[in-house]
Design a protein around this motif. Structure first.
Motif, PDB file in Angstrom:
ATOM      1  N   GLY A  24       9.896   6.179 -16.164  1.00 29.87           N
ATOM      2  CA  GLY A  24      10.167   7.580 -15.882  1.00 29.87           C
ATOM      3  C   GLY A  24       9.699   7.948 -14.491  1.00 29.87           C
ATOM      4  O   GLY A  24      10.084   7.313 -13.517  1.00 29.87           O
ATOM      5  N   LYS A  25       8.822   8.940 -14.405  1.00 31.82           N
ATOM      6  CA  LYS A  25       8.374   9.430 -13.101  1.00 31.82           C
ATOM      7  C   LYS A  25       6.997   8.907 -12.699  1.00 31.82           C
ATOM      8  O   LYS A  25       6.443   9.335 -11.688  1.00 31.82           O
ATOM      9  N   VAL A  26       6.443   7.982 -13.473  1.00 28.10           N
ATOM     10  CA  VAL A  26       5.165   7.358 -13.098  1.00 28.10           C
ATOM     11  C   VAL A  26       5.417   6.376 -11.955  1.00 28.10           C
ATOM     12  O   VAL A  26       6.309   5.533 -12.028  1.00 28.10           O
ATOM     13  N   LEU A  27       4.635   6.498 -10.890  1.00 26.29           N
ATOM     14  CA  LEU A  27       4.828   5.658  -9.709  1.00 26.29           C
ATOM     15  C   LEU A  27       3.506   5.066  -9.241  1.00 26.29           C
ATOM     16  O   LEU A  27       2.450   5.713  -9.309  1.00 26.29           O
ATOM     17  N   ALA A  28       3.561   3.844  -8.724  1.00 29.92           N
ATOM     18  CA  ALA A  28       2.368   3.161  -8.219  1.00 29.92           C
ATOM     19  C   ALA A  28       2.811   2.066  -7.256  1.00 29.92           C
ATOM     20  O   ALA A  28       3.981   1.978  -6.873  1.00 29.92           O
ATOM     21  N   ASN A  29       1.869   1.222  -6.848  1.00 28.18           N
ATOM     22  CA  ASN A  29       2.130   0.054  -6.000  1.00 28.18           C
ATOM     23  C   ASN A  29       1.009  -0.951  -6.264  1.00 28.18           C
ATOM     24  O   ASN A  29       0.081  -0.673  -7.049  1.00 28.18           O
ATOM     25  N   PRO A  30       1.044  -2.126  -5.657  1.00 28.07           N
ATOM     26  CA  PRO A  30      -0.015  -3.100  -5.933  1.00 28.07           C
ATOM     27  C   PRO A  30      -1.424  -2.603  -5.616  1.00 28.07           C
ATOM     28  O   PRO A  30      -2.373  -2.967  -6.318  1.00 28.07           O
ATOM     29  N   ALA A  60       0.805  -1.224   0.000  1.00 32.75           N
ATOM     30  CA  ALA A  60       0.000   0.000   0.000  1.00 32.75           C
ATOM     31  C   ALA A  60       0.835   1.270   0.000  1.00 32.75           C
ATOM     32  O   ALA A  60       0.346   2.320  -0.429  1.00 32.75           O
ATOM     33  N   SER A  61       2.079   1.190   0.456  1.00 32.76           N
ATOM     34  CA  SER A  61       2.894   2.403   0.594  1.00 32.76           C
ATOM     35  C   SER A  61       4.135   2.407  -0.277  1.00 32.76           C
ATOM     36  O   SER A  61       4.890   3.372  -0.256  1.00 32.76           O
ATOM     37  N   GLY A  62       4.376   1.345  -1.026  1.00 32.94           N
ATOM     38  CA  GLY A  62       5.528   1.316  -1.912  1.00 32.94           C
ATOM     39  C   GLY A  62       5.392   2.317  -3.042  1.00 32.94           C
ATOM     40  O   GLY A  62       4.284   2.719  -3.416  1.00 32.94           O
ATOM     41  N   THR A  63       6.511   2.750  -3.579  1.00 35.02           N
ATOM     42  CA  THR A  63       6.515   3.662  -4.726  1.00 35.02           C
ATOM     43  C   THR A  63       7.405   3.048  -5.805  1.00 35.02           C
ATOM     44  O   THR A  63       8.618   3.115  -5.735  1.00 35.02           O
ATOM     45  N   TYR A  64       6.767   2.438  -6.777  1.00 36.00           N
ATOM     46  CA  TYR A  64       7.464   1.724  -7.839  1.00 36.00           C
ATOM     47  C   TYR A  64       7.019   2.237  -9.206  1.00 36.00           C
ATOM     48  O   TYR A  64       5.876   2.652  -9.380  1.00 36.00           O
ATOM     49  N   ALA A  65       7.910   2.149 -10.180  1.00 38.48           N
ATOM     50  CA  ALA A  65       7.475   2.304 -11.562  1.00 38.48           C
ATOM     51  C   ALA A  65       6.625   1.082 -11.918  1.00 38.48           C
ATOM     52  O   ALA A  65       7.068  -0.049 -11.743  1.00 38.48           O
ATOM     53  N   PRO A  66       5.388   1.272 -12.386  1.00 43.00           N
ATOM     54  CA  PRO A  66       4.514   0.129 -12.678  1.00 43.00           C
ATOM     55  C   PRO A  66       4.841  -0.576 -13.989  1.00 43.00           C
ATOM     56  O   PRO A  66       4.273  -1.627 -14.281  1.00 43.00           O
ATOM     57  N   GLY A  67       5.750   0.006 -14.780  1.00 44.12           N
ATOM     58  CA  GLY A  67       6.105  -0.639 -16.042  1.00 44.12           C
ATOM     59  C   GLY A  67       4.897  -0.815 -16.946  1.00 44.12           C
ATOM     60  O   GLY A  67       3.963  -0.014 -16.962  1.00 44.12           O
ATOM     61  N   SER A  68       4.904  -1.900 -17.693  1.00 38.73           N
ATOM     62  CA  SER A  68       3.887  -2.087 -18.729  1.00 38.73           C
ATOM     63  C   SER A  68       2.483  -2.341 -18.203  1.00 38.73           C
ATOM     64  O   SER A  68       1.526  -2.291 -18.978  1.00 38.73           O
TER      65      SER A  68
END
Length: 539
Positions: A411-417, A290-298
């Motif tokens: 790039g700068k797009v960030l998300a998590n599960p 819930a709090s991770g900040t990852y590039a979500p890729g494809s």
């Protein structure tokens, strides 16, 4: 210590031993993710400490704060031992995001330098452990400044005979799932971060202490610091959650397929956003789900595709070539440098062709991905799921290279599960429902529904990704399963993160496996196991 926001640290080129870092007598705060001062200024006293010595101390603390224990160790007189001790210290005590404040250095008569510092070590769900220590810095045989390594550098009371241990106490709040079944960190270990935070909000927060223990016997010799939160009168009734014990148990089991890598998974209901499972591996520590900040890729191509389809900028059966590589300020390529001449957009989606999507970037305005992500998928708005969460970020790109990267979730797009499970649910239902972990979670978001035709196309594209594309690992499962894989670059040296999002019936799932290399190969077996273990919809 690896953190997912952790996944965004760029590789740095710096000749640390030879670099001259100007020093100052002012306090310098060092923290993960912070922009550090690049000039320290002279001390004023020409006979004072060599600024390069202070620069070595600063770099050591910088790397330690960022979890780069190998790089920190390389700045010491005993690199391998330092790496091992630093890594074990932060992981064993569940320390996240340490920060360090450097005080004025002292020049000793023998020419060495002592750099005092204050450490602030946040212990997951408990509080911050603050203490002072000193970095001794001297020249090695080559004349370079290094940290004189000893175990007491980490903490003055850490020694060959004594170590620290985290002892947690049970929260004074009981929890139940959506059907009234009891939940706890003992029965569902990877729920510990979420339940501890809920407990604190409910008036019966977690308790614990850092103990100093004898390395040989394990006997407690002292209590270094104690933590407690919440009131003395916690709620008498169990706190109800939206979780489903069956799905949570299955999610915990499924993460065993991550092969010991850091991983996280969220499963939620498509029709209302209620979180059914929130699992993390390792089970204790940072709530990367819930709090991770990852590039979500494809996996983010679901949003990109929605934007293209709504604008009628592309049709599924339209030919959109998939070359091996494409240069937009820098070279972009497909996984394993694959190419698909004459491919349709339907094929590009199913095979996750980066270059085809980047080639369509001119069909969208610079701000369009951000607008679609926020307006229709709720990404970047402030969510209130019941615990703290990172709710995604899709900035407006500053140039064509950033725009190209954003098209494929880099790039700068960030998300998590949590974010990507919600994106999946929105894509296949057409309506954003803010995820929630407790039934009474506040929803202050404002979104619009996706057009029905776009939803139909997204479902068909995700289904094809399972039957004829990169998510074939989910083929043969009961029900109409749709999915999208993702391979997200971390930096120039570390293996890629593996992603997979999927839906079946009324459940949407997202999984990330750090350094999993490919989504189908790492996150795929996790979600396959989850769907196989729980074959039907939640009640």
């Amino acid at each position: 210590m690896t953190h997912p926001h952790h996944a965004g640290f760029p590789a740095r080129r710096r000749g640390t031993k030879s670099r001259i870092a100007l020093a100052t007598g002012l306090v310098l705060a060092l923290a993960v993710g912070t922009a550090y001062a690049t000039e320290l200024g002279p001390f004023g006293d020409p006979d004072g400490p060599d600024p390069a010595a202070v620069g070595t101390a600063r770099d050591f603390l910088d790397d330690w704060a960022a979890g780069r224990t190998g790089q920190a160790g390389a700045l010491t007189s005993r690199p391998q031992e330092a790496d091992r001790i630093l890594l074990g210290f932060t992981e064993g005590l569940e320390i996240t995001k340490p920060t360090f404040t450097v005080d004025e250095p002292v020049l000793r008569e023998d020419g060495s330098v002592r750099v005092p510092f204050t450490a602030k070590m946040p212990i997951t769900d408990l509080g911050t452990w603050t203490y002072r220590s000193v970095l001794p810095v001297s020249r090695d045989s080559d004349g370079d400044w290094v940290v004189d390594w000893s175990i007491s550098v980490v903490h003055p009371k850490l020694s060959a005979t004594e170590k620290f241990r985290l002892q947690r106490g049970r929260t004074s709040v009981d929890f139940v799932d959506r059907a009234g079944k009891r939940l706890s960190a003992e029965t569902h270990p990877s729920l510990a971060p979420a339940l501890n935070e809920l407990a604190g909000q409910s008036g019966g927060g977690p308790r614990g202490e850092i103990q100093r223990v004898n390395r040989l016997t394990g006997a407690v010799t002292a209590t270094e610091v104690s933590f407690s939160s919440g009131s003395v009168n916690p709620p008498k009734e169990a706190v109800r959650t939206t979780l489903d014990a069956t799905w949570q148990t299955a999610a915990d089991k499924a993460l065993s397929h991550a092969g010991g890598k850091n991983a996280a998974l969220v499963a939620l209901r498509v029709d209302n956003g209620e979180v059914l499972a929130m699992a993390n591996s390792p089970a204790s520590g940072f709530n990367r789900a819930a709090s991770g900040t990852y590039a979500p890729g494809s996996t983010f191509k679901v949003v990109t595709t929605a934007a293209l389809l709504m604008k009628q900028a592309v049709r599924p059966d339209q030919v959109v070539n998939c070359p091996k590589s494409l240069t937009v300020g820098k070279p972009f390529q497909n996984v394993e440098k694959s190419e698909h001449p004459g491919a349709t957009f339907r094929d590009d989606f199913a095979e996750s062709c980066n270059t085809a999507f980047i080639g369509l970037r001119g069909e969208l305005s610079d701000a369009e991905l951000k607008e679609v992500a926020g307006t229709y998928f709720g990404v970047g708005q402030k969510w209130g799921i019941g615990i703290s969460s990172f709710d995604g970020s899709v900035p407006v790109p500053k140039d064509e290279t950033e725009k190209a990267a954003a098209m494929i979730g880099q790039g700068k797009v960030l998300a998590n599960p949590l974010v990507m499970a919600s994106v999946t649910a929105t894509a296949v239902s057409g309506t954003f429902h803010q995820p929630k972990l407790v039934p009474n979670a506040k929803d202050r978001t404002e979104t619009a529904d996706l057009p029905a035709g776009t939803v139909t196309q997204l479902r068909e594209l995700m289904r094809r990704t399972v039957t004829h594309g990169t998510a074939s690992v989910l083929g043969g499962l009961p029900g109409q399963v749709g999915a999208k894989t993702g391979t997200a670059e971390v930096n120039a040296t570390d293996p890629n993160n593996g992603w997979l999002v999927a839906y079946r019936g009324n459940v949407a799932v997202a999984c990330i496996v750090e350094q999993g290399i490919t989504g189908g190969g790492s996150a795929g077996p996790v979600i396959r196991d989850l769907f196989s273990t729980v074959p039907g919809d939640p009640t």
